[in-house]
Design a protein around this motif. Structure first.
Motif, mmCIF file in Angstrom:
data_model
loop_
_atom_site.group_PDB
_atom_site.id
_atom_site.type_symbol
_atom_site.label_atom_id
_atom_site.label_comp_id
_atom_site.label_asym_id
_atom_site.label_seq_id
_atom_site.Cartn_x
_atom_site.Cartn_y
_atom_site.Cartn_z
ATOM 1 N N LYS A 251 0.836 -1.199 0.000
ATOM 2 C CA LYS A 251 0.000 0.000 0.000
ATOM 3 C C LYS A 251 0.872 1.251 0.000
ATOM 4 O O LYS A 251 0.608 2.203 -0.741
ATOM 5 C CB LYS A 251 -0.920 -0.012 1.219
ATOM 6 N N LYS A 252 1.937 1.253 0.832
ATOM 7 C CA LYS A 252 2.842 2.403 0.870
ATOM 8 C C LYS A 252 3.506 2.612 -0.490
ATOM 9 O O LYS A 252 3.612 3.731 -0.983
ATOM 10 C CB LYS A 252 3.910 2.201 1.943
ATOM 11 N N ARG A 253 3.940 1.495 -1.085
ATOM 12 C CA ARG A 253 4.590 1.618 -2.397
ATOM 13 C C ARG A 253 3.603 2.128 -3.437
ATOM 14 O O ARG A 253 3.936 2.970 -4.273
ATOM 15 C CB ARG A 253 5.152 0.261 -2.819
ATOM 16 N N GLY A 254 2.359 1.613 -3.403
ATOM 17 C CA GLY A 254 1.342 2.069 -4.345
ATOM 18 C C GLY A 254 1.062 3.547 -4.196
ATOM 19 O O GLY A 254 0.920 4.273 -5.194
ATOM 20 N N GLU A 255 0.963 4.015 -2.945
ATOM 21 C CA GLU A 255 0.717 5.444 -2.706
ATOM 22 C C GLU A 255 1.878 6.289 -3.227
ATOM 23 O O GLU A 255 1.671 7.356 -3.805
ATOM 24 C CB GLU A 255 0.510 5.684 -1.212
ATOM 25 N N LEU A 256 3.114 5.773 -3.019
ATOM 26 C CA LEU A 256 4.278 6.509 -3.496
ATOM 27 C C LEU A 256 4.292 6.575 -5.019
ATOM 28 O O LEU A 256 4.530 7.641 -5.607
ATOM 29 C CB LEU A 256 5.559 5.852 -2.971
ATOM 30 N N GLU A 257 4.029 5.453 -5.696
ATOM 31 C CA GLU A 257 4.021 5.448 -7.152
ATOM 32 C C GLU A 257 2.897 6.333 -7.689
ATOM 33 O O GLU A 257 3.055 7.006 -8.704
ATOM 34 C CB GLU A 257 3.874 4.014 -7.668
ATOM 35 N N SER A 258 1.751 6.319 -6.988
ATOM 36 C CA SER A 258 0.646 7.183 -7.406
ATOM 37 C C SER A 258 1.031 8.654 -7.279
ATOM 38 O O SER A 258 0.714 9.466 -8.153
ATOM 39 C CB SER A 258 -0.594 6.876 -6.557
ATOM 40 N N SER B 155 6.368 28.894 -19.421
ATOM 41 C CA SER B 155 6.485 30.263 -18.908
ATOM 42 C C SER B 155 7.460 30.278 -17.734
ATOM 43 O O SER B 155 7.743 29.237 -17.124
ATOM 44 C CB SER B 155 5.121 30.785 -18.460
ATOM 45 N N GLU B 156 7.966 31.474 -17.415
ATOM 46 C CA GLU B 156 8.985 31.571 -16.359
ATOM 47 C C GLU B 156 8.458 31.040 -15.036
ATOM 48 O O GLU B 156 9.133 30.279 -14.340
ATOM 49 C CB GLU B 156 9.437 33.019 -16.207
ATOM 50 N N HIS B 157 7.229 31.443 -14.681
ATOM 51 C CA HIS B 157 6.654 30.981 -13.412
ATOM 52 C C HIS B 157 6.513 29.466 -13.385
ATOM 53 O O HIS B 157 6.896 28.798 -12.410
ATOM 54 C CB HIS B 157 5.294 31.646 -13.198
ATOM 55 N N ASN B 158 5.977 28.897 -14.460
ATOM 56 C CA ASN B 158 5.759 27.446 -14.484
ATOM 57 C C ASN B 158 7.064 26.672 -14.547
ATOM 58 O O ASN B 158 7.145 25.538 -14.061
ATOM 59 C CB ASN B 158 4.859 27.071 -15.664
ATOM 60 N N LEU B 159 8.101 27.250 -15.167
ATOM 61 C CA LEU B 159 9.409 26.583 -15.160
ATOM 62 C C LEU B 159 9.952 26.477 -13.738
ATOM 63 O O LEU B 159 10.537 25.453 -13.360
ATOM 64 C CB LEU B 159 10.396 27.341 -16.050
ATOM 65 N N ARG B 160 9.750 27.531 -12.938
ATOM 66 C CA ARG B 160 10.199 27.467 -11.544
ATOM 67 C C ARG B 160 9.372 26.449 -10.757
ATOM 68 O O ARG B 160 9.892 25.749 -9.886
ATOM 69 C CB ARG B 160 10.105 28.849 -10.892
ATOM 70 N N VAL B 161 8.074 26.365 -11.065
ATOM 71 C CA VAL B 161 7.243 25.336 -10.420
ATOM 72 C C VAL B 161 7.732 23.947 -10.809
ATOM 73 O O VAL B 161 7.779 23.026 -9.978
ATOM 74 C CB VAL B 161 5.762 25.529 -10.803
ATOM 75 N N LYS B 162 8.124 23.771 -12.084
ATOM 76 C CA LYS B 162 8.639 22.472 -12.529
ATOM 77 C C LYS B 162 9.881 22.068 -11.737
ATOM 78 O O LYS B 162 10.044 20.905 -11.363
ATOM 79 C CB LYS B 162 8.972 22.520 -14.023
ATOM 80 N N ILE B 163 10.758 23.045 -11.497
ATOM 81 C CA ILE B 163 11.979 22.732 -10.729
ATOM 82 C C ILE B 163 11.606 22.220 -9.340
ATOM 83 O O ILE B 163 12.146 21.231 -8.853
ATOM 84 C CB ILE B 163 12.888 23.973 -10.636
ATOM 85 N N SER B 164 10.660 22.899 -8.687
ATOM 86 C CA SER B 164 10.255 22.461 -7.344
ATOM 87 C C SER B 164 9.632 21.064 -7.391
ATOM 88 O O SER B 164 9.844 20.248 -6.493
ATOM 89 C CB SER B 164 9.267 23.471 -6.744
ATOM 90 N N LEU B 165 8.875 20.764 -8.469
ATOM 91 C CA LEU B 165 8.256 19.440 -8.586
ATOM 92 C C LEU B 165 9.320 18.375 -8.838
ATOM 93 O O LEU B 165 9.245 17.264 -8.292
ATOM 94 C CB LEU B 165 7.226 19.447 -9.715
ATOM 95 N N TYR B 166 10.329 18.693 -9.668
ATOM 96 C CA TYR B 166 11.413 17.731 -9.888
ATOM 97 C C TYR B 166 12.226 17.515 -8.606
ATOM 98 O O TYR B 166 12.700 16.401 -8.336
ATOM 99 C CB TYR B 166 12.328 18.198 -11.017
ATOM 100 N N GLU B 167 12.400 18.582 -7.818
ATOM 101 C CA GLU B 167 13.081 18.410 -6.529
ATOM 102 C C GLU B 167 12.283 17.476 -5.619
ATOM 103 O O GLU B 167 12.850 16.658 -4.876
ATOM 104 C CB GLU B 167 13.277 19.772 -5.853
ATOM 105 N N GLU B 168 10.950 17.601 -5.664
ATOM 106 C CA GLU B 168 10.098 16.703 -4.877
ATOM 107 C C GLU B 168 10.248 15.261 -5.356
ATOM 108 O O GLU B 168 10.322 14.326 -4.562
ATOM 109 C CB GLU B 168 8.645 17.160 -4.987
ATOM 110 N N LEU B 169 10.328 15.066 -6.702
ATOM 111 C CA LEU B 169 10.535 13.716 -7.242
ATOM 112 C C LEU B 169 11.882 13.157 -6.788
ATOM 113 O O LEU B 169 11.994 11.974 -6.464
ATOM 114 C CB LEU B 169 10.467 13.757 -8.774
ATOM 115 N N LYS B 170 12.913 13.999 -6.772
ATOM 116 C CA LYS B 170 14.226 13.545 -6.299
ATOM 117 C C LYS B 170 14.142 13.066 -4.856
ATOM 118 O O LYS B 170 14.804 12.103 -4.476
ATOM 119 C CB LYS B 170 15.241 14.680 -6.401
ATOM 120 N N ARG B 171 13.319 13.749 -4.083
ATOM 121 C CA ARG B 171 13.234 13.414 -2.662
ATOM 122 C C ARG B 171 12.522 12.081 -2.429
ATOM 123 O O ARG B 171 12.891 11.331 -1.527
ATOM 124 C CB ARG B 171 12.512 14.537 -1.920
ATOM 125 N N ILE B 172 11.500 11.774 -3.250
ATOM 126 C CA ILE B 172 10.696 10.571 -2.980
ATOM 127 C C ILE B 172 11.010 9.430 -3.930
ATOM 128 O O ILE B 172 10.599 8.293 -3.683
ATOM 129 C CB ILE B 172 9.189 10.905 -3.054
#
Length: 697
Positions: A168-175, A190-207
């Motif tokens: 279940k934990k793995r499924g939640e993580l993959e989801s 756009s500049e704003h969304n590119l910065r949001v993308k960086i934060s999202l990729y940093e989140e992916l790196k973390r999990i």
């Protein structure tokens, strides 16, 4: 859960640990023989249950061992092993008592019992249970397609419910990973969304640490795009500023108005984000008014000239008696012509006033529409920040359940407890948080309905992050003194993704000594001293709720500090073997900045360090570019084998950050009043970490 924590601890402490996938059951008590015709023989026509060791492995299987007389002289003992499946799923199990050689396997339905027997010559047999597989039902298989990773050859301490929870934990993580990737795909460049993308990729790196290289490449690609956008933004701003300066330098003559019109057209082609049609229209109206004014003046002058000429001809034709009347008429006509010119001027001024009034109404409407767009975007940003905070809180809660599970129930081996002397081996890991003063390079864009303006300012900011910390302690302690060296790493992010802390580290040593075992009045009291060095990094500006504000902040400094204070140790009661320690101390810290572009606030208050020695406050050692030392205070509550709670508090710490170099004109801006005042801010660090300790091997 406990096994995983202990594995981490013993690996880092150089102690051996491993994961068992089998269990061994040994017969501990055997029934006695019977005297038959003067001979001692084993007589048991029916199976007798035997006492065995119980390892606690495979708790969902009930294992029973029986024995009876086989009737064979060479192998007089017939053993039988009975295994019952108490789980809700089919279970495949191998047992060394079944069949021949290494044994055999059988699949047991829920509640089913299977048994096997064989003859042996020895009484105290060893039975091995191994290769245990869980055959999950179709519901579990369809819910978790990766079930096979968890069902084969399971560890002895695992159960079906535990494995389903892990799936279940793995499924939640993959989801969550999939959801983040879909969110990234939905964003434009756009500049704003590119910065949001960086934060999202940093989140992916973390999990998702399986694809770190991929995420790092994506982040670098996005950063290159942002650099190009910023370069183009800078070029356009320079061009816009140049055109506006040229426009402002022109006067109100017809020639200047014609030049101004052409410059506004160029400005509209460069600054497409703003509408200059009204400005061009205003200039055209001014040009028309100028032309009309010239025409009216020429017409009035011509009429006057014609009348003067007519008057002269009449004067020649008339006699001297009509001369006075003619002159009076000429003056009246001239006055009427002047009034006509004045009337036309007033009409032109009224037309110009109405044009300006209409232009102002259009400007106010554009400003109101702009304000509504900003308010709507700010509301969306606030919703995004709230969602991020809720997600971060949920993730921290989930990880905290793993980190602090059973923290209040440590069961170390007896030889690991403190007994008066021995080596110290410790591992601390868990959550920390804190505030750090840093410089934020703010750029606030505003729009008044006609033109956009930028306000650049270097602002004082406080960075806040939630961090995960790991620290290793190695040393030695005996009843009069002790000490240990330590090394730690820490990384974190703010709950609303507004900033993050880089991979910070620190290392050092702590020593303590006292005569508390000799002087009863000093029982438990010791003096301690500590040296610590490390690095602090903090980056701000990943996400801003105010859509009109852009910019970023970054600080990276190296520090050294010395702590001095008292340690008081005690046992909670006479029955417990776990000590507690309370540390109270003072801190003297100095920092080092290698980059010449790094700004350090010059505090008005100079501290003299009695721990480092009184040095020249205008240039302390360790190459500090600011004056004096930074004084702090610490409080720490340590419970051996359980936890450590600490607070480090600096009431007056300097603001630091990058703002010089080529970016000063476009990013840094002037210092705000707080930075110029010379009054620092609070730097605080708070941590509550899990402690695994050993005072012996």
């Amino acid at each position: 859960m406990k096994l995983k924590l202990l594995v981490i601890f013993f690996l880092l402490s150089s102690l051996l640990a491993f994961s068992q996938k089998s269990t061994t059951i040994k017969v501990t008590h055997f029934p006695g023989n019977t005297l038959v015709k003067g001979k001692s023989e084993f007589v048991a026509p029916k199976y007798i249950p035997l006492s065995t060791t119980n390892t606690g492995c495979f708790s969902f299987l009930d294992v029973a061992v029986y024995v009876k007389a086989s009737g064979y002289k060479e192998k007089p003992y017939q053993f039988k092993v009975s295994i019952t499946n108490r789980s809700s799923y089919e279970v495949f199990v191998n047992c060394s008592m079944w069949g021949f050689g290494t044994g055999g396997g059988v699949t047991l339905r829920p509640g089913q019992t299977s048994s096997g027997s064989n003859n042996y010559s020895d009484k105290y047999q060893t039975i091995r249970i191994y290769d245990v597989d869980i055959h999950f039902n179709e519901s579990v298989k369809s819910t978790y397609p990766f079930y096979y990773d968890y069902s084969e050859n399971i560890d002895c301490n695992e159960t079906p419910s535990f494995l389903i929870n892990e799936m279940k934990k793995r499924g939640e993580l993959e989801s969550k990973i999939k959801k983040i990737k879909e969110q990234i795909k939905s964003l434009d460049n756009s500049e704003h969304n590119l910065r949001v993308k960086i934060s999202l990729y940093e989140e992916l790196k973390r999990i998702d640490n399986k694809n770190l290289d991929k995420y790092n490449r994506k982040i670098e690609e996005i950063k290159e795009k942002l650099q190009k956008i910023e370069a183009e933004f800078t070029r356009k701003n320079e061009e816009i500023g140049r055109l506006k300066n040229q426009i402002n330098s022109l006067g109100s003559t017809k020639e200047d108005l014609l030049k101004k019109k052409e410059l506004y057209k160029k400005l509209a082609s460069v600054d497409k984000g703003n509408n200059y049609d009204n400005k061009i229209l205003e200039v055209e109206e001014e040009i028309k008014a100028k032309k009309q004014e010239e025409t009216d003046e020429n017409l009035a002058e011509q009429q006057t000239q014609n009348k003067e000429n007519n008057s002269k001809e009449e004067e020649i034709a008339t006699d001297e008696e009509d001369e006075e009347e003619t002159e009076e008429q000429r003056l009246i006509e001239k006055e009427q012509a002047a009034k006509e010119v004045q009337r036309k001027k007033e009409e032109a001024a009224e037309r110009k006033r109405k044009q300006k009034e209409e232009a102002e109404k259009r400007r106010v409407a554009r400003k109101q529409a702009y304000d509504k767009r900003v308010e709507a975007q700010n509301n969306r940003n606030l919703a995004t920040a709230s969602t991020a905070a809720a997600s971060t809180a949920g993730l921290l809660y989930m990880l905290g359940g793993f980190i602090y599970d059973d923290m209040g129930k440590p069961y170390p081996r007896k030889e690991q407890l403190y007994t008066g002397n021995g080596p110290i081996v410790g591992l601390d890991f868990g959550y920390t948080t804190g505030l750090i003063p840093y410089v934020f390079n703010s750029n606030i864009e505003s729009y008044d309905g006609n033109r956009s303006t930028s306000k650049l300012e270097s602002q004082a900011a406080l960075g806040w992050t939630m961090n995960f910390k790991v620290q290793i302690n190695l040393g030695y302690e005996y009843k009069y003194a002790g000490g240990y060296g330590f090394g730690a790493a820490e990384i974190g992010i703010s709950p609303v993704i507004a900033s993050y802390a880089g991979l910070n580290y620190n290392y050092g040593a702590r020593v303590f000594t006292g005569l508390d075992d000799v002087v009863p009045a000093l029982q438990g009291l010791k003096i301690f001293a500590e040296y610590e060095a490390g690095s602090r990094k903090h980056t701000g500006g990943l996400f801003n709720i105010n859509s009109e504000e852009t910019g970023d902040g970054y600080t990276h400094l190296q520090y050294q500090n010395i702590k001095l204070g008292l340690r008081y140790s005690w046992y909670k009661n006479s029955r417990t073997a776990y000590r507690q320690h309370l540390y109270l101390g003072i801190i003297e810290e100095k920092i080092k900045i290698d980059d010449s572009g790094f700004y350090v606030q010059n505090l008005t208050e100079n501290h003299e360090s009695f721990l480092w020695g009184k040095e020249n406050n205008s240039n302390p050692s360790f190459n500090t570019p600011s004056k004096g030392f930074y004084r702090g205070y610490m409080l720490e509550w340590k419970r051996d084998h359980k936890s450590s709670l600490y607070v480090k508090f600096y009431p007056n710490y300097a603001y630091t950050g990058y703002r010089s170099g080529d970016e000063v004109e476009t990013k840094g801006g002037p210092l705000d009043d707080t930075l110029k005042s010379g009054e620092g801010a609070t730097l605080i660090q708070v941590g509550f970490v899990r402690s695994l300790d050993s005072f012996g091997f």
